[in-house]
Design an enzyme around this catalytic site. Structure first.
Site, PDB file in Angstrom:
ATOM      1  N   ASP A  67       0.808  -1.211   0.000  1.00 16.92           N
ATOM      2  CA  ASP A  67       0.000   0.000   0.000  1.00 16.92           C
ATOM      3  C   ASP A  67       0.847   1.271   0.000  1.00 16.92           C
ATOM      4  O   ASP A  67       2.058   1.221   0.198  1.00 16.92           O
ATOM      5  CB  ASP A  67      -0.961   0.011   1.207  1.00 16.92           C
ATOM      6  CG  ASP A  67      -0.303  -0.521   2.479  1.00 16.92           C
ATOM      7  OD1 ASP A  67       0.929  -0.478   2.577  1.00 16.92           O
ATOM      8  OD2 ASP A  67      -1.034  -0.963   3.377  1.00 16.92           O
ATOM      9  N   ASN A 136      -7.520  -2.671  14.245  1.00 18.85           N
ATOM     10  CA  ASN A 136      -8.910  -2.981  13.900  1.00 18.85           C
ATOM     11  C   ASN A 136      -9.012  -4.200  12.986  1.00 18.85           C
ATOM     12  O   ASN A 136     -10.057  -4.461  12.401  1.00 18.85           O
ATOM     13  CB  ASN A 136      -9.573  -1.770  13.235  1.00 18.85           C
ATOM     14  CG  ASN A 136      -8.895  -1.382  11.921  1.00 18.85           C
ATOM     15  OD1 ASN A 136      -7.917  -2.026  11.513  1.00 18.85           O
ATOM     16  ND2 ASN A 136      -9.398  -0.364  11.261  1.00 18.85           N
ATOM     17  N   HIS A 138      -7.260  -4.652  10.179  1.00 18.17           N
ATOM     18  CA  HIS A 138      -7.000  -4.441   8.747  1.00 18.17           C
ATOM     19  C   HIS A 138      -5.734  -5.165   8.310  1.00 18.17           C
ATOM     20  O   HIS A 138      -4.811  -5.380   9.094  1.00 18.17           O
ATOM     21  CB  HIS A 138      -7.009  -2.950   8.357  1.00 18.17           C
ATOM     22  CG  HIS A 138      -5.825  -2.155   8.794  1.00 18.17           C
ATOM     23  ND1 HIS A 138      -5.898  -0.799   9.070  1.00 18.17           N
ATOM     24  CD2 HIS A 138      -4.519  -2.478   8.987  1.00 18.17           C
ATOM     25  CE1 HIS A 138      -4.703  -0.371   9.405  1.00 18.17           C
ATOM     26  NE2 HIS A 138      -3.845  -1.362   9.364  1.00 18.17           N
ATOM     27  N   GLU A 143      -9.856  -2.014   5.239  1.00 24.40           N
ATOM     28  CA  GLU A 143     -10.455  -1.663   6.525  1.00 24.40           C
ATOM     29  C   GLU A 143     -11.743  -2.461   6.756  1.00 24.40           C
ATOM     30  O   GLU A 143     -12.398  -2.869   5.796  1.00 24.40           O
ATOM     31  CB  GLU A 143     -10.800  -0.165   6.525  1.00 24.40           C
ATOM     32  CG  GLU A 143      -9.604   0.765   6.304  1.00 24.40           C
ATOM     33  CD  GLU A 143      -8.754   0.955   7.562  1.00 24.40           C
ATOM     34  OE1 GLU A 143      -8.675   0.044   8.397  1.00 24.40           O
ATOM     35  OE2 GLU A 143      -8.152   2.038   7.686  1.00 24.40           O
TER      36      GLU A 143
HETATM   37  C1  F6R Z   1       1.458  -1.359   6.123  1.00 26.53           C
HETATM   38  C2  F6R Z   1       0.160  -2.024   6.227  1.00 26.53           C
HETATM   39  C3  F6R Z   1      -0.638  -1.995   7.483  1.00 26.53           C
HETATM   40  C4  F6R Z   1       0.202  -2.251   8.740  1.00 26.53           C
HETATM   41  C5  F6R Z   1      -0.675  -2.214   9.992  1.00 26.53           C
HETATM   42  C6  F6R Z   1       0.128  -2.425  11.252  1.00 26.53           C
HETATM   43  O1  F6R Z   1       2.007  -1.547   4.837  1.00 26.53           O
HETATM   44  O2  F6R Z   1      -0.277  -2.566   5.276  1.00 26.53           O
HETATM   45  O3  F6R Z   1      -1.647  -2.963   7.397  1.00 26.53           O
HETATM   46  O4  F6R Z   1       0.812  -3.512   8.629  1.00 26.53           O
HETATM   47  O5  F6R Z   1      -1.330  -0.984  10.061  1.00 26.53           O
HETATM   48  O6  F6R Z   1       1.003  -1.358  11.413  1.00 26.53           O
HETATM   49  P1  F6R Z   1       2.134  -1.353  12.537  1.00 26.53           P
HETATM   50  O7  F6R Z   1       3.121  -2.401  12.125  1.00 26.53           O
HETATM   51  O8  F6R Z   1       2.739   0.032  12.453  1.00 26.53           O
HETATM   52  O9  F6R Z   1       1.471  -1.650  13.815  1.00 26.53           O
END
Ligand code: F6R
Length: 241
Positions: A67, A136, A138, A143
């Site tokens: 992403d 959450n 994701h 989401e």
């Molecule tokens: C990032 C991504 C997100 C993160 C998720 C957890 O490329 O796709 O899904 O993996 O938000 O983020 P952290 O590792 O910062 O807790």
């Protein structure tokens, strides 16, 4: 879904790096799906060290990132282009032409998304998709919602995600409201998926992902339907399972 519980963040990072290293030794031209965020920083540091010690080689590797924020240029310090360059790409011998990250500053985002999925397909598909886990539930920026999109698409970030990611920005107002993300179909098409989660804050999301009902309201729970998922978590993230 295989779950490997380790002592702490460093062990999680080292285990994950060993799995990627094993793949690169078996398949020099492996296709990796990569994630950003706090979770994989330790893993990328381990991979850089292995590369410096000539244990692994990225020359023939192709990478697709999950992403990218909409509205941030690739040289913005909070963009995922910048993150990947800082943590991995500038430190190993991956070829520039083999690096793929969704682009948001393009005129036709829909076409760019279609082309991204086409390119993944033309590369032979992702051998190993790395994932982090949103508080959450994701994965990528898919989401929680009534419906999820299969392919790469533009998404509105949820309130929880904006709040969670505000730690990387001067204020919450600076967090982009939209992003491009690979869809759940693109993620689930990977031959193998490796999800990492660390810390007590992730415990509830880990519980729902591994033991909860499969629901679009907890996108990571869909991973229960994939044949080859490895979840590497530390003790704190495993607290509720
Ligand atoms: C990032 C991504 C997100 C993160 C998720 C957890 O490329 O796709 O899904 O993996 O938000 O983020 P952290 O590792 O910062 O807790």
């Amino acid at each position: 879904m295989e779950i490997l519980t380790v002592e702490n963040y460093d062990e999680m990072s080292a285990e994950a790096a060993n799995i990627i290293a094993q793949l690169l030794r078996l398949k020099q031209n492996a296709v990796l799906g990569l994630a950003t965020g706090s979770t994989p920083e330790g893993l990328y540091a381990c991979l850089v060290k292995m590369y410096e010690e000539k244990e692994i080689d990225f020359e023939k590797v192709t990478c697709f990132n999950l992403d990218e924020y909409a509205g941030l240029s690739p040289d913005h310090p909070q963009s995922y282009h910048y993150y990947m360059d800082r943590h991995l790409f500038s430190k190993v011998n991956v070829k520039k032409g083999n690096i793929n990250i969704p682009r948001c500053g393009v005129e036709n985002i829909e076409t760019a998304c279609r082309d991204y999925d086409k390119k993944i397909h033309q590369s032979g598909g992702i051998d190993l998709q790395l994932l982090g886990l949103g508080l959450n539930g994701h994965i990528g920026f898919n989401e929680p919602a009534d419906y999820l999109q299969k392919d790469t698409h533009l998404v509105n970030l949820s309130r929880e995600t904006i709040e969670a990611n505000s730690r990387f920005f001067p204020t919450e107002d600076d967090v982009p409201r939209q992003a491009i993300t690979m869809g759940v179909g693109s993620i689930m098409s990977a031959a193998r998926i490796m999800l990492l989660a660390s810390g007590e804050k992730k415990a509830d999301a880990v519980k729902q992902m591994t033991c909860g009902k499969v629901s679009t309201h907890h996108p990571a729970s869909l991973l229960q339907l994939h044949r080859n998922v490895l979840v590497i978590i530390d003790k704190e993230a495993a607290r509720l399972i």
